[in-house]
Design a protein around this motif. Structure first.
Motif, short mmCIF file in Angstrom:
data_model
loop_
_atom_site.label_atom_id
_atom_site.label_comp_id
_atom_site.label_asym_id
_atom_site.label_seq_id
_atom_site.Cartn_x
_atom_site.Cartn_y
_atom_site.Cartn_z
N SER A 37 -33.92 109.93 -13.61
CA SER A 37 -33.71 110.43 -14.97
C SER A 37 -32.60 111.46 -14.95
O SER A 37 -32.59 112.37 -14.13
N ARG A 77 -43.11 112.09 -27.27
CA ARG A 77 -41.95 111.81 -26.42
C ARG A 77 -42.37 110.98 -25.21
O ARG A 77 -41.71 110.02 -24.84
N ARG A 81 -41.09 107.33 -24.44
CA ARG A 81 -40.33 107.20 -23.20
C ARG A 81 -40.85 106.01 -22.40
O ARG A 81 -40.08 105.15 -21.96
N GLU A 85 -38.67 102.72 -21.53
CA GLU A 85 -38.36 102.49 -20.12
C GLU A 85 -38.84 101.11 -19.69
O GLU A 85 -38.22 100.46 -18.85
N VAL A 91 -33.70 106.60 -20.93
CA VAL A 91 -34.33 107.40 -21.97
C VAL A 91 -34.06 108.88 -21.72
O VAL A 91 -34.29 109.39 -20.63
N TYR A 92 -33.56 109.56 -22.75
CA TYR A 92 -33.37 111.00 -22.73
C TYR A 92 -34.37 111.59 -23.71
O TYR A 92 -34.73 110.96 -24.70
N GLU A 93 -34.81 112.80 -23.43
CA GLU A 93 -35.74 113.49 -24.31
C GLU A 93 -35.16 114.82 -24.74
O GLU A 93 -34.46 115.48 -23.97
#
Length: 191
Positions: A37, A77, A81, A85, A91-93
């Motif tokens: 990530s 989130r 996510r 995925e 995936v960015y949060e």
């Protein structure tokens, strides 16, 4: 009171997902993929016990997409996510508007799921900052409150879809995938 209802809904959704995941694990071999990530530099297992999505199975050469999930609620989130995925997406949060704007400046994003109500700034203010950093990224809003004036402003800023909490995660996934695969707004004829 609304927060409690939202929290209960999220817990219920997560419980249903866990049950489905366990049922799925009993029928499929365990597959473990490790993704690094960009926001958390440790290796994390993803997709354990889950077969790749139908999209990933039928199209191994499919383009890789990136999505940012912006919501002040960690459970939402985390749920989204995991969902994206499984689709092979990066995936960015972001837990607030300021970090969402910063991520939009630093990362190449294909899609953003943006909460309308956040503590530091509302989704409209965050969207204006995101648009300055990346005017072309596709955006959908998540909200528990559907104020018509706010929705109209969001549409003028290019928001394509709105999801009301509690939302159906399959509907969110299908909508996002449709927007990514058909960015000109063409509907997928199979849906």
């Amino acid at each position: 009171m609304i927060f409690v209802l939202i929290l209960l809904t999220v817990c219920l959704i997560m419980t249903v997902m866990l049950i489905k995941r366990r049922q799925h694990e009993n029928n499929k071999p365990i597959i473990a993929a490790y993704h690094r990530s960009p926001l958390n530099q440790s290796d994390q297992p993803t997709g354990q016990g889950l077969a790749p999505s139908a999209f990933a199975r039928t199209n191994p050469d499919a383009p890789s997409f990136s999505i940012m999930i912006v919501d002040d609620q960690q459970a939402i989130r985390m749920l989204l996510r995991e969902l994206f995925e499984q689709e092979g997406m990066t995936v960015y949060e972001a837990c607030n508007g300021a970090s969402a704007i910063e991520t939009a400046r630093e990362k190449q994003l294909d899609f953003i799921l943006l909460d309308l109500k956040m503590p530091d700034m509302d989704g409209i203010a965050a969207l204006r900052g995101i648009r300055k950093a990346n005017g072309a990224v596709q955006v959908a809003m998540i909200t528990a409150f559907g104020d018509p004036g706010t929705i109209e402003t969001a549409k003028q800023l290019g928001v394509q879809s709105f999801f009301t909490k509690p939302f159906d995660i399959e509907q969110v996934k299908n909508s996002v995938m449709n927007h990514l695969l058909h960015p000109a707004g063409k509907e997928d004829p199979q849906e």
